[in-house]
Design a protein around this motif. Structure first.
Motif, mmCIF file in Angstrom:
data_model
loop_
_atom_site.group_PDB
_atom_site.id
_atom_site.type_symbol
_atom_site.label_atom_id
_atom_site.label_comp_id
_atom_site.label_asym_id
_atom_site.label_seq_id
_atom_site.Cartn_x
_atom_site.Cartn_y
_atom_site.Cartn_z
ATOM 1 N N SER A 192 0.823 -1.212 0.000
ATOM 2 C CA SER A 192 0.000 0.000 0.000
ATOM 3 C C SER A 192 0.856 1.261 0.000
ATOM 4 O O SER A 192 0.535 2.247 -0.673
ATOM 5 C CB SER A 192 -0.939 0.002 1.208
ATOM 6 N N SER A 193 1.974 1.233 0.754
ATOM 7 C CA SER A 193 2.844 2.414 0.777
ATOM 8 C C SER A 193 3.565 2.584 -0.563
ATOM 9 O O SER A 193 3.809 3.716 -1.008
ATOM 10 C CB SER A 193 3.854 2.322 1.918
ATOM 11 N N ARG A 194 3.887 1.469 -1.219
ATOM 12 C CA ARG A 194 4.509 1.559 -2.545
ATOM 13 C C ARG A 194 3.534 2.158 -3.553
ATOM 14 O O ARG A 194 3.912 2.974 -4.398
ATOM 15 C CB ARG A 194 4.965 0.175 -3.007
ATOM 16 N N GLN A 195 2.288 1.756 -3.465
ATOM 17 C CA GLN A 195 1.284 2.330 -4.354
ATOM 18 C C GLN A 195 1.076 3.816 -4.065
ATOM 19 O O GLN A 195 0.850 4.616 -4.984
ATOM 20 C CB GLN A 195 -0.029 1.562 -4.215
ATOM 21 N N ALA A 196 1.168 4.192 -2.793
ATOM 22 C CA ALA A 196 1.041 5.606 -2.430
ATOM 23 C C ALA A 196 2.215 6.411 -3.001
ATOM 24 O O ALA A 196 2.038 7.542 -3.483
ATOM 25 C CB ALA A 196 0.976 5.760 -0.916
ATOM 26 N N TYR A 197 3.406 5.830 -2.955
ATOM 27 C CA TYR A 197 4.583 6.495 -3.517
ATOM 28 C C TYR A 197 4.426 6.678 -5.027
ATOM 29 O O TYR A 197 4.738 7.743 -5.571
ATOM 30 C CB TYR A 197 5.833 5.667 -3.207
ATOM 31 N N GLU A 198 3.923 5.652 -5.709
ATOM 32 C CA GLU A 198 3.684 5.769 -7.146
ATOM 33 C C GLU A 198 2.633 6.842 -7.429
ATOM 34 O O GLU A 198 2.759 7.624 -8.375
ATOM 35 C CB GLU A 198 3.240 4.429 -7.733
ATOM 36 N N ALA A 199 1.604 6.904 -6.594
ATOM 37 C CA ALA A 199 0.576 7.930 -6.752
ATOM 38 C C ALA A 199 1.170 9.322 -6.567
ATOM 39 O O ALA A 199 0.791 10.275 -7.265
ATOM 40 C CB ALA A 199 -0.552 7.692 -5.745
ATOM 41 N N PHE A 200 2.086 9.466 -5.625
ATOM 42 C CA PHE A 200 2.764 10.752 -5.420
ATOM 43 C C PHE A 200 3.500 11.185 -6.678
ATOM 44 O O PHE A 200 3.443 12.356 -7.077
ATOM 45 C CB PHE A 200 3.738 10.622 -4.244
ATOM 46 N N LYS A 201 4.168 10.250 -7.339
ATOM 47 C CA LYS A 201 4.885 10.558 -8.567
ATOM 48 C C LYS A 201 3.921 10.968 -9.677
ATOM 49 O O LYS A 201 4.184 11.917 -10.435
ATOM 50 C CB LYS A 201 5.714 9.350 -9.013
ATOM 51 N N ILE A 202 2.805 10.251 -9.785
ATOM 52 C CA ILE A 202 1.811 10.584 -10.806
ATOM 53 C C ILE A 202 1.192 11.956 -10.522
ATOM 54 O O ILE A 202 0.915 12.746 -11.440
ATOM 55 C CB ILE A 202 0.714 9.502 -10.856
ATOM 56 N N ALA A 203 0.987 12.256 -9.239
ATOM 57 C CA ALA A 203 0.345 13.521 -8.861
ATOM 58 C C ALA A 203 1.164 14.734 -9.276
ATOM 59 O O ALA A 203 0.624 15.831 -9.438
ATOM 60 C CB ALA A 203 0.095 13.551 -7.350
ATOM 61 N N PHE A 204 2.469 14.567 -9.426
ATOM 62 C CA PHE A 204 3.317 15.670 -9.853
ATOM 63 C C PHE A 204 2.937 16.178 -11.247
ATOM 64 O O PHE A 204 3.143 17.344 -11.565
ATOM 65 C CB PHE A 204 4.781 15.208 -9.911
ATOM 66 N N GLN A 205 2.382 15.313 -12.080
ATOM 67 C CA GLN A 205 2.324 15.599 -13.508
ATOM 68 C C GLN A 205 1.425 16.781 -13.866
ATOM 69 O O GLN A 205 1.829 17.665 -14.617
ATOM 70 C CB GLN A 205 1.893 14.348 -14.273
ATOM 71 N N VAL A 206 0.194 16.808 -13.381
ATOM 72 C CA VAL A 206 -0.724 17.871 -13.785
ATOM 73 C C VAL A 206 -0.309 19.231 -13.228
ATOM 74 O O VAL A 206 -0.283 20.229 -13.975
ATOM 75 C CB VAL A 206 -2.177 17.520 -13.410
ATOM 76 N N PRO A 207 0.022 19.379 -11.935
ATOM 77 C CA PRO A 207 0.526 20.686 -11.474
ATOM 78 C C PRO A 207 1.765 21.139 -12.244
ATOM 79 O O PRO A 207 1.894 22.315 -12.594
ATOM 80 C CB PRO A 207 0.843 20.439 -9.996
ATOM 81 N N ASN A 245 -6.007 14.181 -4.261
ATOM 82 C CA ASN A 245 -5.711 15.046 -3.112
ATOM 83 C C ASN A 245 -4.356 15.734 -3.252
ATOM 84 O O ASN A 245 -4.214 16.935 -2.962
ATOM 85 C CB ASN A 245 -5.753 14.233 -1.822
ATOM 86 N N LEU A 246 -3.346 14.979 -3.707
ATOM 87 C CA LEU A 246 -2.011 15.553 -3.848
ATOM 88 C C LEU A 246 -1.961 16.566 -4.985
ATOM 89 O O LEU A 246 -1.246 17.581 -4.896
ATOM 90 C CB LEU A 246 -0.980 14.445 -4.091
ATOM 91 N N THR A 247 -2.698 16.315 -6.048
ATOM 92 C CA THR A 247 -2.750 17.280 -7.152
ATOM 93 C C THR A 247 -3.258 18.621 -6.657
ATOM 94 O O THR A 247 -2.687 19.681 -6.957
ATOM 95 C CB THR A 247 -3.651 16.758 -8.279
ATOM 96 N N ARG A 248 -4.339 18.592 -5.891
ATOM 97 C CA ARG A 248 -4.892 19.837 -5.347
ATOM 98 C C ARG A 248 -3.909 20.532 -4.419
ATOM 99 O O ARG A 248 -3.757 21.759 -4.456
ATOM 100 C CB ARG A 248 -6.191 19.527 -4.605
ATOM 101 N N LEU A 249 -3.226 19.755 -3.600
ATOM 102 C CA LEU A 249 -2.269 20.331 -2.654
ATOM 103 C C LEU A 249 -1.090 20.975 -3.383
ATOM 104 O O LEU A 249 -0.690 22.110 -3.079
ATOM 105 C CB LEU A 249 -1.771 19.246 -1.700
ATOM 106 N N MET A 250 -0.530 20.272 -4.361
ATOM 107 C CA MET A 250 0.687 20.749 -5.007
ATOM 108 C C MET A 250 0.450 21.867 -6.006
ATOM 109 O O MET A 250 1.397 22.479 -6.497
ATOM 110 C CB MET A 250 1.420 19.572 -5.666
ATOM 111 N N LEU A 251 -0.814 22.164 -6.322
ATOM 112 C CA LEU A 251 -1.100 23.324 -7.158
ATOM 113 C C LEU A 251 -0.581 24.612 -6.527
ATOM 114 O O LEU A 251 -0.127 25.525 -7.233
ATOM 115 C CB LEU A 251 -2.608 23.445 -7.391
ATOM 116 N N PHE A 252 -0.640 24.683 -5.185
ATOM 117 C CA PHE A 252 -0.170 25.886 -4.496
ATOM 118 C C PHE A 252 1.334 26.071 -4.694
ATOM 119 O O PHE A 252 1.823 27.196 -4.806
ATOM 120 C CB PHE A 252 -0.510 25.805 -3.006
ATOM 121 N N GLY A 253 2.060 24.970 -4.745
ATOM 122 C CA GLY A 253 3.499 25.062 -4.969
ATOM 123 C C GLY A 253 3.837 25.613 -6.342
ATOM 124 O O GLY A 253 4.777 26.399 -6.501
#
Length: 564
Positions: free
Chosen positions: A59-74, A153-161
């Motif tokens: 589950s944590s590995r999948q979360a890490y992969e999701a974090f990487k994917i979340a970078f893309q749109v912002p 959730n991460l996409t929304r958060l990282m938009l501010f960055g």
């Protein structure tokens, strides 16, 4: 009068070197390279720590992969709005304007800053609201619902960055136009430490979202570290959207082709996420880590010379005969290739120990280490091409030509998409197919860029360009042969690579042998860029004054420098 010993004066004296002017491509490239080395190391440390933190369970590995994917749109928003609008088009315009009227140049900068922020608010709001829909339709069938929620959730958060990055990009461009490269080069290092700080401070309580908070912290620091210098050079913020201010309309006219070029590139990046998540089995993590290693030599050799050369290329582009422009481009390409070719060989032959040393945490599976190593080997073949393209793109922009790079990108991305779809859905190559298409697209982009720039200004004839390139390529091939043999012998007979210290010994020993072989054949083939390497070493060991005035290293701009 008594001397001032206040805190402000102490800091002013001790930190003055941060705003020192770099008066040649060598001095600027050396500063950027040094900062990029530190930034790359901090980035690798960041990746290793995050693997240690988030790779224990499935589950944590999948979360890490999701974090990487979340970078893309912002990141796509930042690339489209900030990089697309500024990129290599802002610096030539700002440089010309400030020579005519510095106050007007800064007014232009403020208007562009306001336009960028406004665009971010509008598009950012759309992405924030539509994040679930966007995430669901840009990821493959093997991506789980839990991962989709994390990405949303991460996409929304990282938009501010990314909003902070947009402001920071204005400051970076202004400082580089003044040929001040130190502070803009330090900003990415601070950004990496911001991510690490967020991970350490918040990961225990918020899990993978702690890393997302770190992204926002790092982006703010990226902006904040450049603000004082921008203000000292004369930037004054004023709230205005007056596009009639000189320079604004010119930039807006140049921006659309660049926006389209960036947009096409972002389609390629988003498609990588789609294809990799269609494969599942953490394929996006594998290809992302491989690309991380591949980008290091590009950042060390291609980006510094490309960034540092832009103000000089912009100055030379004013001359109708393009003689100095051609000479500067060809010489810079040779300098990039001389360093990028052996770096490519090192990644190719030493791929497995490099992956193990960089990402080989105890909880990183061995099968993923092997898979990442092979992906690195395939992508390594494109290192020199991608490094040289960094300069070629800026050469077009110095000529105020943003359309040609767009057409080139359009062709290469179409080939990448078509080939990747075939490899992912119709062959067993899977992630290796994605790596192969990355390399093929880079080579096509390189040769098309050379062809069209040659048609525009000339200079890429056999004796001046292709013959030196062939010499360096042959020296690199012989380096690979003589590197592989001792690597296999030492691996089997001398070093116990189950121990990290001996793995380091194997990598350093065989890597040194390979580089010695490369420099031997460079001497034998009379490759002129060997002197370039020697002078870089000399420059780093000498005073900054000697470094910035080394005449053997670069073609100095024929235009007059501007003192601040």
């Amino acid at each position: 009068m008594l001397p001032r010993f206040g805190l402000h004066s102490i800091f002013s004296r001790n930190l003055a070197w941060l705003e020192q002017k770099q008066s040649s491509i060598l001095s600027a490239a050396a500063i950027i390279t040094a900062a990029n080395i530190i930034s790359s190391l901090s980035g690798l440390i960041r990746e290793r720590i995050m693997l240690q933190q988030f790779f224990d369970t499935e589950s944590s590995r999948q979360a890490y992969e999701a974090f990487k994917i979340a970078f893309q749109v912002p990141d796509m928003l930042f690339q489209l709005i900030a990089v697309g609008a500024l990129s290599a088009t802002f610096i030539p315009l700002f440089s010309r304007m400030r020579k005519e009227n510095e106050e007007t140049a800064f007014k232009m900068s403020a208007v562009i800053l306001n336009l960028l922020v406004a665009a971010f608010f509008v598009l950012g709001a759309v992405v924030f609201i539509a994040a679930p829909y966007i995430t669901e339709h840009r990821t493959g069938t093997r991506f789980t619902p839990e991962q989709i929620q994390i990405v949303t959730n991460l996409t929304r958060l990282m938009l501010f960055g990314q909003l902070f990055f947009a402001v920071s990009s204005i400051f970076s461009s202004m400082l580089q136009s003044y040929q001040r490269f130190i502070i803009p080069s330090l900003a990415p290092i601070i950004y990496n430490f911001g991510i690490l700080a967020g991970t350490y401070l918040f990961a225990d309580k918020f899990g993978i979202y702690g890393a997302g908070i770190g992204v926002v912290i790092g982006a703010f620091l990226h902006m904040f570290i450049q603000l004082p210098s921008a203000l000292r050079f004369g930037f004054k913020y004023h709230f205005s959207f007056d596009i009639d201010i000189p320079g604004v309309k010119s930039l807006l006219r140049l921006a659309p082709p660049r926006l389209l070029t960036i947009g096409i590139n972002q389609i390629q990046n988003l498609s990588l996420g789609f294809f990799a998540t269609s494969l599942g089995n953490l394929s996006f993590v594998v290809i992302n880590l491989a690309l991380t290693l591949m980008t290091i030599p590009i950042r060390l050799f291609g980006v510094p010379i490309g960034q540092a050369s832009l103000p000089f290329l912009s100055e030379e582009s004013k001359h109708s005969d393009f003689q100095h422009f051609r000479k500067l481009v060809v010489q810079s390409l040779h300098q990039i290739a001389f360093l990028a070719f052996p770096a490519s060989v090192l990644l190719l032959v030493l791929r497995l120990p490099i992956v193990r040393l960089t990402f080989g945490t105890p909880n990183f599976p061995w099968d993923k280490t092997i898979e990442t190593g092979w992906a690195v080997a395939i992508i390594a073949l494109s290192v020199a091409a991608q490094a040289m393209v960094q300069l070629l793109i800026r050469a077009f922009y110095a000529l105020r030509d943003t359309r040609t790079p767009f057409y080139i990108t359009l062709v290469t991305v179409f080939i990448y998409l078509a080939g990747s779809a075939v490899f992912v859905f119709y062959t067993p190559w899977q992630v290796y197919g994605l790596a192969f298409m990355t390399t093929l697209a880079a080579l096509i982009e390189l040769f098309m860029s050379i062809y069209f720039l040659h048609r525009r200004v000339g200079g890429f004839n056999t004796s001046e360009f292709w013959l030196p390139q062939m010499k360096m390529l042959l020296a690199s091939f012989l380096m690979a042969v003589f590197l592989y043999l001792p690597f296999r012998i030492f691996d089997e007979l001398i070093f116990d690579t189950r121990k990290n210290i001996e793995l380091i010994g194997l990598t350093v020993t065989t890597g040194t042998i390979g580089l010695v072989v490369y420099f031997y054949f460079a001497t034998l083939f009379e490759i002129k860029e060997l002197e370039f390497f020697k002078n870089i070493v000399f420059s780093f060991s000498s005073s900054r004054k000697n470094m910035s005035q080394s005449p053997e290293m670069v073609v100095e701009s024929s235009g007059e420098g501007t003192q601040v």
